[in-house]
Write an enzyme that holds these catalytic residues in place. Sequence first.
Site, short mmCIF file in Angstrom:
data_model
loop_
_atom_site.label_atom_id
_atom_site.label_comp_id
_atom_site.label_asym_id
_atom_site.label_seq_id
_atom_site.Cartn_x
_atom_site.Cartn_y
_atom_site.Cartn_z
N ASP A 24 0.82 -1.22 0.00
CA ASP A 24 0.00 0.00 0.00
C ASP A 24 0.86 1.28 0.00
O ASP A 24 0.35 2.38 0.07
CB ASP A 24 -0.98 0.01 1.18
CG ASP A 24 -0.28 0.12 2.53
OD1 ASP A 24 0.97 0.05 2.58
OD2 ASP A 24 -0.98 0.26 3.56
N ASP A 97 6.88 5.78 21.66
CA ASP A 97 6.84 7.24 21.57
C ASP A 97 5.47 7.73 22.06
O ASP A 97 4.45 7.51 21.41
CB ASP A 97 7.04 7.63 20.08
CG ASP A 97 7.50 9.06 19.90
OD1 ASP A 97 7.15 9.91 20.74
OD2 ASP A 97 8.19 9.33 18.89
N ASP A 198 7.40 12.81 23.68
CA ASP A 198 7.31 13.92 22.74
C ASP A 198 7.09 15.25 23.48
O ASP A 198 6.24 15.32 24.38
CB ASP A 198 6.13 13.64 21.80
CG ASP A 198 6.06 14.58 20.62
OD1 ASP A 198 6.96 14.51 19.77
OD2 ASP A 198 5.11 15.39 20.55
N GLU A 240 11.96 14.69 25.00
CA GLU A 240 12.35 15.63 23.94
C GLU A 240 12.26 17.05 24.50
O GLU A 240 11.17 17.53 24.79
CB GLU A 240 11.42 15.47 22.74
CG GLU A 240 11.87 16.29 21.54
CD GLU A 240 10.77 16.59 20.54
OE1 GLU A 240 11.09 16.94 19.40
OE2 GLU A 240 9.58 16.49 20.90
N HIS A 314 13.56 12.14 12.96
CA HIS A 314 12.56 12.33 11.89
C HIS A 314 12.19 13.79 11.66
O HIS A 314 11.41 14.09 10.77
CB HIS A 314 11.31 11.52 12.24
CG HIS A 314 10.67 12.04 13.50
ND1 HIS A 314 11.27 11.92 14.74
CD2 HIS A 314 9.52 12.71 13.72
CE1 HIS A 314 10.50 12.49 15.66
NE2 HIS A 314 9.44 12.98 15.06
N ASP A 315 12.70 14.70 12.49
CA ASP A 315 12.41 16.13 12.33
C ASP A 315 13.60 16.89 11.74
O ASP A 315 13.50 18.10 11.52
CB ASP A 315 12.11 16.78 13.69
CG ASP A 315 10.83 16.26 14.33
OD1 ASP A 315 9.92 15.84 13.60
OD2 ASP A 315 10.75 16.29 15.58
O1 TEU Z 1 8.63 17.72 17.80
C1 TEU Z 1 8.57 18.91 18.53
C2 TEU Z 1 8.95 20.10 17.83
O2 TEU Z 1 9.01 21.14 18.43
C3 TEU Z 1 9.23 19.97 16.38
O3 TEU Z 1 8.04 20.17 15.73
C4 TEU Z 1 10.26 20.91 15.98
O4 TEU Z 1 10.03 22.20 16.43
C5 TEU Z 1 10.35 20.99 14.52
O5 TEU Z 1 10.29 19.71 13.98
C6 TEU Z 1 11.64 21.60 14.13
O6 TEU Z 1 11.63 21.71 12.78
C7 TEU Z 1 7.83 16.67 18.18
C8 TEU Z 1 7.91 15.57 17.15
O7 TEU Z 1 9.21 15.06 17.11
C9 TEU Z 1 7.43 16.08 15.85
O8 TEU Z 1 7.55 15.14 14.83
C10 TEU Z 1 5.99 16.48 16.02
O9 TEU Z 1 5.53 17.09 14.84
C11 TEU Z 1 5.79 17.45 17.18
O10 TEU Z 1 6.48 17.05 18.35
C12 TEU Z 1 4.34 17.52 17.55
O11 TEU Z 1 3.94 16.33 18.16
CA CA Z 2 2.01 -1.21 4.26
#
Ligand code: TEU
Ligand code: CA
Length: 549
Positions: A24, A97, A198, A240, A314-315
């Site tokens: 998918d 998470d 988070d 975090e 991942h950010d």
């Molecule tokens: O990230 C917290 C956060 O502050 C980020 O959004 C960060 O400021 C940004 O990515 C910088 O570019 C956590 C998670 O890791 C993120 O994936 C989520 O989007 C966010 O919290 C909301 O849950």
């Molecule tokens: Ca899949």
Amino acid sequence: MDKWWKNSVVYQVYPRSFLDTNGDGIGDLNGIIEKLDYLKLLGVDAVWLSPVFKSPNDDNGYDISDYRDIMDEFGTMEDMERLFAEAEKRGIRIIIDIVANHTSDEHPWFQEAKKSRDNPYREYYVFRDNVDGKVPNSLESVFSGSAWEYQEETDSYYLHCFSKKQPDLNYENPKVLKEMIDIENFWIDKGAGGFRLDVIENIGKIPDEEIIVNGPRLHEYIHEMYKQAFSRKDLLVVGECWAADEQIGKLYSNPAREELSMIFQFEHIGLDEVEGEGKWSLKPLNLLDLKRILSKWQNAFHGDGWNSLFWNNHDLPRIVSRFGDDGTYRVESAKMLATLLHGMKGTPYIFQGEEIGMTNISLATIDEYEDIETLNMYREKIAEGWTDEKLMESIHAKSRDNARTPMQWTDGLNAGFTSGTPWFAVNPNYKQINVEAALRNPDSIFYHYQKLVRLRKEKKVLVDGDYRLLCADDPDIFAYARILDGQVVVVVCNFHGDAREVSVMDELAGLTGGRGEEYKILLSNYKDSGCDLSRLELRPYEAVMYELA
Ligand code: TEU
Ligand code: CA
């Protein structure tokens, strides 16, 4: 050594982009199970799974509508239980998470809360009246615009620090803390090896005073989670914490305070932005800044705290594209960055694809991007008059989507990620950069990471040794020593695309009491690296780890 996570390495999986097993185009739990042997080969002790719970995916799972069930795209609770079991067989723990700061607006609590002002769930969230017909105050969302969203049914505003579909929970209501502790216990009972929390620094917010991070009761809430949940088993719990300095780091991670194992701090991550202008501004890294910041954190804790070590998640954009060279010296610089980080004191984290040197992606137009932060920012800044060209340059360098392209397993269809249509673009460089190729080549980045993971198990000095920065003023070389009783490890890294010369011998002799000068190489990213620490000639991005013989 007291805690298992002190000589462990954690691997982060972003499930959506890891491996799709049903065609998918979306990664799934079965895909993770299929690759556990691969992770075992790398040698990691734990896997941090980005959220796998039920979610409408406004923010790829960080907007949760049911904390006790699995997202349809990822599989079922049975799959999740099988993942726990299969991981356990291989001695790998699963880190869950937990998004404790907010839920999805589709969570039943919010669906109730918005119905009426006297709904029993109303106080789970932060609703406020308008002020002079406008938003309650000037708090802003991390994803652009006001943090307040108008809610018609009850003619009020609710707080969302992130997207509109991520309403903030209200921890001033003790029921909310109790609910979150119950959720944590649910996952501990399922077999979680720990948690990644988070934006945990947000849960003590006092919205009326425009205080979001580091609120007055933050540590009281976390301590309560510790007492009622985390302390039940020997868990790794990492928070975090974007706004933490070293003093705050101690509040969270000093074992005597009974809160978290460690935090993610982000000071080194902001070094390629212009101060005060936010993440989308661009500035080349000044190595002296990186040395200062990382050394400060290395020296912050002496039994009263613990560091996490990471370049990626991942950010964040891919580190080899960010602080290395993703062209000519991709392999050398990826290994150099790995060596620098894994030689330090703390628990290292590897983000999927980092171990094969995956790079940023440059998609031509904004329409090809997926990340809500990127899309909202683009819309907002275009309205403010920025040009597409300038914004795309920032997006190519900093967008969270750089981390989210599908994992590159093979040089075949869609990099072996899916037999269907991938939910997000595969980086075209998968023909060269993929796991299959890495496993075939004994000199690959993968095997370099494997050695680093193993060394942490073998060398107590890498876990417990003191950290000493060497040649502090050198603008191109990052060198340091780790010292424990008679054991000494020295790491020397050239951050430059040209050759450099350096001597660390005199300084070292000063630290080790002038003991023997025989050093042997534990690991290098070149063949035939020099061993004379009084005169090292380093090639582009050369990185060597030495041990006192
Ligand atoms: O990230 C917290 C956060 O502050 C980020 O959004 C960060 O400021 C940004 O990515 C910088 O570019 C956590 C998670 O890791 C993120 O994936 C989520 O989007 C966010 O919290 C909301 O849950
Ligand atoms: Ca899949």
